[in-house]
Design an enzyme around this catalytic site. Structure first.
Site, mmCIF file in Angstrom:
data_model
loop_
_atom_site.group_PDB
_atom_site.id
_atom_site.type_symbol
_atom_site.label_atom_id
_atom_site.label_comp_id
_atom_site.label_asym_id
_atom_site.label_seq_id
_atom_site.Cartn_x
_atom_site.Cartn_y
_atom_site.Cartn_z
ATOM 1 N N ASP A 223 -0.242 -6.535 -11.343
ATOM 2 C CA ASP A 223 -0.365 -6.641 -12.699
ATOM 3 C C ASP A 223 -0.510 -8.359 -13.696
ATOM 4 O O ASP A 223 0.890 -8.485 -13.968
ATOM 5 C CB ASP A 223 0.814 -5.921 -13.460
ATOM 6 N N ARG B 23 3.683 -11.944 -13.978
ATOM 7 C CA ARG B 23 4.050 -12.245 -12.853
ATOM 8 C C ARG B 23 4.054 -14.121 -12.307
ATOM 9 O O ARG B 23 5.060 -13.541 -11.339
ATOM 10 C CB ARG B 23 3.429 -11.549 -11.741
ATOM 11 N N ARG C 202 0.003 -4.069 -25.374
ATOM 12 C CA ARG C 202 -0.962 -4.257 -23.705
ATOM 13 C C ARG C 202 -2.322 -4.259 -24.131
ATOM 14 O O ARG C 202 -3.326 -4.099 -23.206
ATOM 15 C CB ARG C 202 -0.447 -3.269 -22.915
ATOM 16 N N LYS D 12 -7.323 0.356 -16.485
ATOM 17 C CA LYS D 12 -6.095 1.508 -16.432
ATOM 18 C C LYS D 12 -6.265 1.907 -18.027
ATOM 19 O O LYS D 12 -6.526 0.847 -18.446
ATOM 20 C CB LYS D 12 -4.689 0.967 -15.964
ATOM 21 N N HIS D 13 -5.655 2.871 -18.444
ATOM 22 C CA HIS D 13 -4.972 3.780 -17.056
ATOM 23 C C HIS D 13 -5.845 5.494 -17.713
ATOM 24 O O HIS D 13 -6.002 5.981 -18.768
ATOM 25 C CB HIS D 13 -3.505 3.940 -17.869
ATOM 26 N N HIS E 245 6.718 6.511 -17.171
ATOM 27 C CA HIS E 245 7.688 5.257 -16.045
ATOM 28 C C HIS E 245 9.087 6.401 -16.404
ATOM 29 O O HIS E 245 9.375 6.693 -15.165
ATOM 30 C CB HIS E 245 8.162 3.970 -16.476
ATOM 31 N N ASP F 180 -1.283 5.164 -11.028
ATOM 32 C CA ASP F 180 -0.571 4.677 -10.884
ATOM 33 C C ASP F 180 0.273 4.552 -10.210
ATOM 34 O O ASP F 180 0.557 5.347 -9.327
ATOM 35 C CB ASP F 180 0.164 4.899 -12.825
#
Length: 755
Positions: A297, A305, A365, A395-396, A408, A492
């Site tokens: 990601d 990351r 985001r 996504k998503h 989540h 996901d």
């Protein structure tokens, strides 16, 4: 090229062209055989064939590698490999193979498919040992092999009845002679030798299929385990409680045992560029002849990351800049850095329309609350990623922008009607499909307008709607059939509570694949998920046709982006190239340009600028987080080095704001930093911010509310005289903002969301 055509080859060749599962026999796997010490030269092949279910032992870990292969055993090995689905239909009889014979079915299938026939007297001689000549004939016939490019120089085969098949095998490097140049065609073959010969042929055929990109042929040599393994992409953030940053024996075993198709990496896997490049190189080296998808990601901004990489300001910053060339440049440089690190898949861009300020997980985001702007910028970033050779996984789907539940943590439900979904949520996905996007990630969100099915929750027995990831109406009906998406659908993460709470691991994995998912991302336990899919294929819950279609899409995508060829590059070459790519000066320039173009006026006394910091000002930075305060202070000191500023940080929040207010009295200028993300905006602790604003207004101070997160402050704060949005707390965002407060830069950004 010459092709040897013995009797019965036509039937065998026709069978090869069919899609078959390779290997169903039960027995010990190769690493469980205890009698291979004297046959280490063949151990790899025996292990390979045993894992495929083609060869089996005698029980108790015994393989008898030096034992002779009989005709019955030889055809059994080949039938198990090529025609296991036909074992139920066995009708051929020989005088010496009664129905009670342990290999009656296999011998019958072999005769019917032209692999081996009997003798003129009607017998088969099942217990007769197989010679090296017969082995060449069996395998050449079974696999319809053609002559290769190598010269055949065996001294004792020219006039032998099996000269043709021996020549075919030899010309492809599949058999060789002895030191004296002889082949010894009439010598009996051991079980170890036969396993080696079969392994060579299978690997040879697989390599040819890959080179020709004949994915149907390659799949005909893939076991059920291998095929469903391609459909799993777990994470390896930790191994036995420690961050996974090197390739250990446990991960190697997992790759081989589950035949995995890829991994997703996280920040825990990455210490620096050299380390992660070494890790990805090692992972690919373990993957056999089908390379791994290695994804991450790397959205930019809040979701990043790669330490030391280019720290892009984020998608909403691009939304404020409204420049498609910058969005494309962001995608391109992100792809270049990921590619250099050994990754070929980026789970980005986010195509969700952030139309709900209370969205706890998307927010900045997203590019914007405007579907048209999200579409334009999303397509540009996709183009940039693709141009660098990296796969964008958008996504998503069908859209996560208008939810108030984080998937989540729970199962969101989007209740809009279909007309609204078409006009807003689906718009960027439809455009991306038309533009040729190759991978789409599904959302763990229920869409009753498309699928109103409910099931009983395993969590509490309540009735819960089926999320998109498990819905055939959403994935197959809407995405595949209606929107005509031909690429790979990836789920996901299966560790998220939107799936994990309500559906059991095995049930959810099988249902997702049945609904249309090609790749399961981050199963809670990849071994359980793998076994569940294997069993579902064997018991007919999942059709072989559906599995083949998914695996073919995966293989085609790996080939399209060059994954089969890129593993040839040496690690030393990869490491040497890193300094010129990771965080390179041209990349940093794009990063800063995006940040500068994104700075947006929220409110100003003159309608054009926030209050400015002056020469010699005593500046108090009020923030809820000490790290944010330090970053603001650092960038302000650097940008205002010549202005003789005095800078102090105060912390606001429960039990701290009163002390902060006392320190504001002596300030000439107050920077009030707000960072709202990963929570519901309407439930955020705005009261402390309002208290500070009321105080600085009363004192007549110059100040600026600096929004570093979701830019919705003006929905919840009143009487703000001066404020700007930076869309991130990263260094480039804050640097651009401090330059504005010092009067060194303009505010060209346009607020990309309704406020």
């Amino acid at each position: 090229m010459m092709k040897w055509k013995p009797a019965g080859l036509g039937a065998a060749a026709a069978g090869i062209a069919c899609m078959v599962w390779a290997g169903t026999a039960a027995g010990a796997t190769g690493d469980q055989f205890m009698d291979l010490k004297g046959a280490q030269w063949a151990a790899d092949s025996i292990t390979y064939m045993a894992k495929r279910g083609t060869v089996a032992g005698y029980g108790n870990g015994i393989f008898k590698p030096e034992g002779a292969v009989t005709r019955a055993q030889a055809v059994t090995f080949m039938v198990r490999e090529l025609y296991p689905q036909q074992l139920a239909d066995s009708d051929q009889t020989y005088t010496d193979v009664p129905r009670s014979h342990p290999f009656y079915k296999e011998i019958s299938v072999a005769a019917r498919m032209g692999l081996a026939g009997g003798f003129p007297d009607g017998s088969f001689h099942p217990d007769a040992p197989v010679s090296r000549a017969e082995t060449a004939a069996f395998l050449t016939r079974a696999y319809a092999l053609q002559s290769g490019e190598r010269a055949v120089s065996l001294s004792d085969t020219a006039t032998h009845w099996a000269a043709a098949p021996i020549g075919v095998m030899s010309s492809n490097g599949l058999i060789g002679g002895y030191a004296d140049g002889a082949y010894r065609p009439d010598k009996s073959v051991t079980r170890a030798e036969f396993a080696v010969f079969m392994t060579r042929v299978i690997r040879f055929e697989r390599a040819n299929a890959i080179q020709a990109q004949d994915w149907d042929k390659l799949m005909s040599y893939m076991t059920v385990s291998e095929q469903v393994g391609q459909m799993l992409m777990p994470d390896i953030r930790e191994w036995k409680g420690q961050p996974t940053r090197t390739l250990n024996e446990g991960i190697k075993a997992t790759i081989h045992d589950q035949d995995l198709g890829g991994f997703i990496l996280f920040e825990k896997n990455i210490a620096n560029a050299e380390q992660v490049t070494t890790l990805t190189h090692g992972l690919q080296a373990e993957a056999g002849d089908i390379p791994l998808f290695l994804g991450i990601d790397q959205e930019g901004g809040v979701i990043k990351r790669i330490p030391g990489g280019t720290n892009l300001p984020g998608q909403m910053a691009l939304g404020a800049a409204r420049d498609t060339s910058l969005a494309e440049a962001a995608g391109k440089l992100t792809g270049e850095e990921l590619k250099a690190l050994g990754m070929q898949l980026d789970f980005a861009p986010v195509l969700d329309i952030n139309s709900n300020p209370d969205n706890p997980i998307i927010g900045m985001r997203s590019f914007s609350s405007d579907p048209d702007l999200v579409t334009r910028l999303g397509l540009a970033e996709i183009k940039g990623l693709q141009s660098s050779g990296v796969i964008p996984a958008v996504k998503h789907f069908p859209g996560h922008g208008d939810t108030t539940v984080d998937s989540h943590l729970g199962l969101p439900v989007l209740t809009h009607d279909r007309a609204r979904l078409d006009a807003v949520e689906l718009k960027p996905f439809r455009a991306a499909i038309e533009a040729g996007v190759d991978m789409i990630m599904s959302a763990h969100i229920a869409f009753p307008a498309v699928d109103n099915e409910h099931v009983t929750s395993r969590k509490d027995g309540s009735s819960v709607p089926v999320p998109a990831t498990l819905s055939k109406k959403v994935l197959t009906g809407l995405l595949r059939d209606e929107l005509d998406f031909k690429g790979v659908i990836i789920s996901d993460a299966f560790t998220m509570n939107g799936i994990a709470e309500h559906f059991g691991e095995e049930q959810a994995v099988v249902r997702a694949v049945s609904a249309g998912i090609d790749i399961i991302l981050m199963p809670k336990d990849s071994a359980i998920a793998h076994q569940a899919l294997v069993e579902a294929v064997h018991n007919g819950t999942l059709s072989t046709e559906a599995i083949h279609a998914s695996v073919k899409r995966i293989l085609q995508l790996k080939a399209k982006y060059g994954l089969f060829g890129e593993r040839d590059e040496r690690l030393s070459s990869k490491l040497a190239a890193l300094p010129a790519i990771i965080g390179a000066t041209p990349h940093r320039k794009v990063e800063q340009e995006i940040a500068e173009h994104a700075v947006t006026l929220l409110t100003g006394r003159d309608g054009k600028y926030p209050d400015r910091i002056g020469q010699g000002d005593r500046v108090v930075i009020a923030a809820a987080d000490d790290e944010i305060g330090k970053q603001l202070a650092k960038q302000l000191r650097e940008a205002g080095a010549s202005q003789q500023l005095s800078i102090e940080i105060v912390i606001i929040g429960p039990g701290k704001t009163a002390e902060a207010l006392r320190k504001l009295k002596d300030a000439n200028y107050v920077v009030l930093a707000s960072y709202q993300f990963r929570n519901v905006a309407s439930q955020f602790g705005w009261s402390d911010y309002q208290t500070v604003i009321d105080e600085v207004n009363k004192l007549g101070k110059r100040y600026s509310l600096v929004s570093l997160g979701n830019p919705y402050e003006l929905l919840y704060l009143r009487d703000v005289k001066s404020g700007m949005a930076l869309y991130g707390k990263q260094e480039p965002n804050i640097k651009a903002g401090m330059n504005v407060l010092l009067g060194q830069a303009e505010l060209p950004g346009v607020l990309p969301v309704q406020n």
